[in-house]
Design a protein around this motif. Structure first.
Motif: not given
Length: 184
Positions: A17-23, A109-114, A136-139, A144-145
């Protein structure tokens, strides 16, 4: 029957679901004048003190109005719940979160930021420099690469209170720049 492998990212459905929408990062204002600051700490040693000091500096030196919300996550390794992200989006203009001082908390933390950025809230994530790969991997998993966050020398957990204050002072300007887009 083979043992199940646990997915530390929160589950494939959440990721898909998160990846479906462009960041796209949340829109930034040119400065922090009058901004309501939210702080989300993750229970790691010295995270609350570091974020508290950063909040004070953003108010004193960068024109923010106040720290209006500070919460502690229930588990450092899990992404913030949707309800928590929504609360920050209602109550704050920007958010600072961390401290990613281990692999799982850096990823979280990266997931939270995104998640905050997707909710329209400019976010500054702080991770220790030893865990850039996991953040980086989680973003990237969250769609959100290349997500921008801040690093600080590892470790944070063993610092004395005075060292934490010094670290906060070194980070505050970069945090303000990340929240406003002035450092891009």
């Amino acid at each position: 029957m083979p043992n199940a492998i646990l997915d530390p990212t929160g589950g494939a459905a959440v990721i898909n679901a998160a990846v479906a929408a462009p960041f796209a990062p949340a829109p930034r204002k040119r400065d922090l004048a009058g901004a309501r600051i939210g702080l989300l700490e993750n229970t790691k040693q010295n995270a609350a003190l570091l974020l508290d000091e950063v909040g004070k500096l953003l108010v004193a030196e960068h024109g923010a109005a106040a720290v209006t919300l500070m919460r502690t996550k229930t588990a450092f390794a899990l992404p913030a719940a949707d309800e928590l992200v929504a609360e920050y989006a209602r109550e704050c203009d920007v958010v600072v979160t961390g401290v990613g001082d281990c692999g799982s908390c850096s990823a979280s933390a990266a997931a939270d930021g995104v998640a905050f950025e997707r909710a329209g809230l400019p976010a500054a994530v702080i991770c220790s420099d030893a865990f850039v790969a996991t953040a980086d991997a989680m973003a990237a998993l969250r769609g959100a690469p290349g997500y921008r966050y801040l690093t600080t020398p590892h470790p944070v957990a063993i610092l004395t209170p005075d060292q934490v204050r010094e670290r906060a002072a070194r980070l505050a300007g970069a945090i303000a720049d990340l929240l406003t887009g002035n450092g891009s």
